[in-house]
Design a protein around this motif. Structure first.
Motif, PDB file in Angstrom:
ATOM      1  N   PHE A  57       0.853  -1.185   0.000  1.00 17.23           N
ATOM      2  CA  PHE A  57       0.000   0.000   0.000  1.00 17.23           C
ATOM      3  C   PHE A  57       0.886   1.231   0.000  1.00 17.23           C
ATOM      4  N   THR A  58       0.738   2.102  -1.019  1.00 22.76           N
ATOM      5  CA  THR A  58       1.663   3.218  -1.193  1.00 22.76           C
ATOM      6  C   THR A  58       1.037   4.590  -0.995  1.00 22.76           C
ATOM      7  N   ASP A  59      -0.283   4.687  -1.084  1.00 23.78           N
ATOM      8  CA  ASP A  59      -0.902   6.009  -1.010  1.00 23.78           C
ATOM      9  C   ASP A  59      -2.320   5.866  -0.474  1.00 23.78           C
ATOM     10  N   GLY A  60      -2.553   6.326   0.751  1.00 26.12           N
ATOM     11  CA  GLY A  60      -3.893   6.291   1.320  1.00 26.12           C
ATOM     12  C   GLY A  60      -4.056   5.183   2.342  1.00 26.12           C
ATOM     13  N   VAL A  61      -5.231   5.177   2.962  1.00 21.58           N
ATOM     14  CA  VAL A  61      -5.570   4.189   3.979  1.00 21.58           C
ATOM     15  C   VAL A  61      -6.525   3.175   3.344  1.00 21.58           C
ATOM     16  N   PHE A  62      -6.202   1.903   3.493  1.00 25.42           N
ATOM     17  CA  PHE A  62      -7.015   0.818   2.941  1.00 25.42           C
ATOM     18  C   PHE A  62      -7.667   0.026   4.066  1.00 25.42           C
ATOM     19  N   ARG A  63      -8.877  -0.426   3.804  1.00 27.28           N
ATOM     20  CA  ARG A  63      -9.618  -1.229   4.780  1.00 27.28           C
ATOM     21  C   ARG A  63     -10.090  -2.554   4.192  1.00 27.28           C
ATOM     22  N   TYR A  64     -10.012  -2.683   2.880  1.00 33.79           N
ATOM     23  CA  TYR A  64     -10.464  -3.923   2.240  1.00 33.79           C
ATOM     24  C   TYR A  64      -9.802  -4.092   0.882  1.00 33.79           C
ATOM     25  N   GLY A  65      -9.881  -5.301   0.384  1.00 35.62           N
ATOM     26  CA  GLY A  65      -9.467  -5.625  -0.975  1.00 35.62           C
ATOM     27  C   GLY A  65     -10.520  -6.534  -1.563  1.00 35.62           C
ATOM     28  N   GLN A  66     -10.429  -6.788  -2.851  1.00 29.46           N
ATOM     29  CA  GLN A  66     -11.391  -7.695  -3.456  1.00 29.46           C
ATOM     30  C   GLN A  66     -10.784  -8.409  -4.647  1.00 29.46           C
ATOM     31  N   ARG A  67     -11.363  -9.545  -4.937  1.00 26.92           N
ATOM     32  CA  ARG A  67     -10.930 -10.383  -6.062  1.00 26.92           C
ATOM     33  C   ARG A  67     -12.169 -10.864  -6.787  1.00 26.92           C
ATOM     34  N   GLU A  68     -12.273 -10.540  -8.071  1.00 32.06           N
ATOM     35  CA  GLU A  68     -13.343 -11.069  -8.912  1.00 32.06           C
ATOM     36  C   GLU A  68     -12.836 -12.332  -9.581  1.00 32.06           C
ATOM     37  N   ILE A  69     -13.558 -13.429  -9.403  1.00 31.90           N
ATOM     38  CA  ILE A  69     -13.172 -14.701  -9.993  1.00 31.90           C
ATOM     39  C   ILE A  69     -14.132 -15.003 -11.139  1.00 31.90           C
ATOM     40  N   ASP A  70     -13.590 -15.191 -12.324  1.00 33.81           N
ATOM     41  CA  ASP A  70     -14.371 -15.456 -13.527  1.00 33.81           C
ATOM     42  C   ASP A  70     -14.984 -16.860 -13.454  1.00 33.81           C
ATOM     43  N   LEU A  71     -16.280 -16.952 -13.706  1.00 36.57           N
ATOM     44  CA  LEU A  71     -16.985 -18.227 -13.650  1.00 36.57           C
ATOM     45  C   LEU A  71     -17.256 -18.831 -15.025  1.00 36.57           C
ATOM     46  N   THR A  72     -16.907 -18.130 -16.099  1.00 35.51           N
ATOM     47  CA  THR A  72     -17.345 -18.553 -17.430  1.00 35.51           C
ATOM     48  C   THR A  72     -16.778 -19.896 -17.871  1.00 35.51           C
ATOM     49  N   LYS A  73     -15.656 -20.314 -17.343  1.00 40.26           N
ATOM     50  CA  LYS A  73     -15.065 -21.587 -17.771  1.00 40.26           C
ATOM     51  C   LYS A  73     -15.128 -22.637 -16.673  1.00 40.26           C
ATOM     52  N   THR A  74     -16.092 -22.482 -15.770  1.00 40.45           N
ATOM     53  CA  THR A  74     -16.265 -23.435 -14.678  1.00 40.45           C
ATOM     54  C   THR A  74     -17.744 -23.744 -14.503  1.00 40.45           C
ATOM     55  N   ASN A  75     -18.009 -24.694 -13.641  1.00 41.77           N
ATOM     56  CA  ASN A  75     -19.376 -24.962 -13.200  1.00 41.77           C
ATOM     57  C   ASN A  75     -19.628 -24.325 -11.845  1.00 41.77           C
ATOM     58  N   GLY A  76     -18.742 -23.426 -11.437  1.00 44.18           N
ATOM     59  CA  GLY A  76     -18.901 -22.728 -10.173  1.00 44.18           C
ATOM     60  C   GLY A  76     -17.638 -22.734  -9.342  1.00 44.18           C
ATOM     61  N   ILE A  77     -17.680 -21.990  -8.248  1.00 43.11           N
ATOM     62  CA  ILE A  77     -16.581 -21.873  -7.302  1.00 43.11           C
ATOM     63  C   ILE A  77     -17.122 -22.286  -5.934  1.00 43.11           C
ATOM     64  N   THR A  78     -16.375 -23.146  -5.218  1.00 42.11           N
ATOM     65  CA  THR A  78     -16.789 -23.592  -3.889  1.00 42.11           C
ATOM     66  C   THR A  78     -15.601 -23.531  -2.939  1.00 42.11           C
ATOM     67  N   ASP A  79     -15.852 -23.811  -1.684  1.00 39.11           N
ATOM     68  CA  ASP A  79     -14.820 -23.959  -0.649  1.00 39.11           C
ATOM     69  C   ASP A  79     -13.872 -22.756  -0.579  1.00 39.11           C
ATOM     70  N   ILE A  80     -14.439 -21.555  -0.582  1.00 29.69           N
ATOM     71  CA  ILE A  80     -13.633 -20.332  -0.532  1.00 29.69           C
ATOM     72  C   ILE A  80     -13.186 -20.076   0.908  1.00 29.69           C
ATOM     73  N   SER A  81     -11.917 -19.722   1.061  1.00 27.21           N
ATOM     74  CA  SER A  81     -11.410 -19.275   2.354  1.00 27.21           C
ATOM     75  C   SER A  81     -10.399 -18.157   2.116  1.00 27.21           C
ATOM     76  N   VAL A  82     -10.263 -17.288   3.111  1.00 29.55           N
ATOM     77  CA  VAL A  82      -9.342 -16.152   3.031  1.00 29.55           C
ATOM     78  C   VAL A  82      -8.560 -16.107   4.341  1.00 29.55           C
ATOM     79  N   ARG A  83      -7.266 -15.827   4.223  1.00 33.49           N
ATOM     80  CA  ARG A  83      -6.421 -15.688   5.411  1.00 33.49           C
ATOM     81  C   ARG A  83      -5.239 -14.808   5.048  1.00 33.49           C
ATOM     82  N   GLU A  84      -4.509 -14.411   6.062  1.00 32.64           N
ATOM     83  CA  GLU A  84      -3.256 -13.714   5.833  1.00 32.64           C
ATOM     84  C   GLU A  84      -2.129 -14.717   6.021  1.00 32.64           C
TER      85      GLU A  84
END
Length: 163
Positions: A57-84
């Motif tokens: 982070f180089t400029d400003g205060v951040f509180r969140y991030g996001q990731r868009e995952i493309d579903l067009t070449k799958t039958n879906g996304i499951t078992d999502i987890s997030v950690r540091e």
């Protein structure tokens, strides 16, 4: 057959390392110091994906991030987890509190938003794990395997490297 899939996965990871870039979020600036993707083909034809993003982070205060995952070449996304990396496991919640994440379908994408304590002029390493359903295609009759997966995030800005 498995060897070809693994070779394809390694090629995608190598391309990702070459094509890594800068992200702009919340009208503030940050860049990816590292963006690694670990792909594990499963016997079912599913693909276990682990994305490790080291964000500076180089400029400003951040509180969140996001990731868009493309579903067009799958039958879906499951078992999502997030950690540091080396840090806390995030809890799935729509509260927006630090160390939580939410998952929202949006057309041909699923949006994973992860929240952390206010951060500026520092770095965080976020790990997003999930299973992509059926991005692997097996054709045993002609000995061909195909991996339908784009490891480079949608909307990757063209600006490269630190600002």
């Amino acid at each position: 057959m498995t060897r070809k899939v693994l070779l394809s996965a390694l090629t995608l990871v190598a391309l990702l390392l070459v094509l890594g870039g800068v992200a702009v979020a919340q009208d503030k600036q940050l860049y990816w110091q590292r963006y690694d993707v670990d792909l594990t083909p499963l016997p079912s034809g599913d693909l276990r994906v682990g994305e490790t993003q080291e964000l500076v982070f180089t400029d400003g205060v951040f509180r969140y991030g996001q990731r868009e995952i493309d579903l067009t070449k799958t039958n879906g996304i499951t078992d999502i987890s997030v950690r540091e990396e080396g840090g806390p496991e995030y809890t799935r919640s729509d509260s927006g509190d630090p160390y939580t994440y939410s998952v929202t379908p949006s057309g041909n994408y699923v949006n994973v938003r992860y929240n952390f304590p206010p951060t500026s002029d520092s770095r965080r390493t976020i790990v997003i794990d999930y299973t992509a359903q059926q991005p692997l295609r097996y054709y045993p009759e002609n000995g061909v395997d195909q991996l339908y997966w784009n490891a480079v995030p949608a909307g990757n800005p063209s600006r490269r490297g630190p600002p």
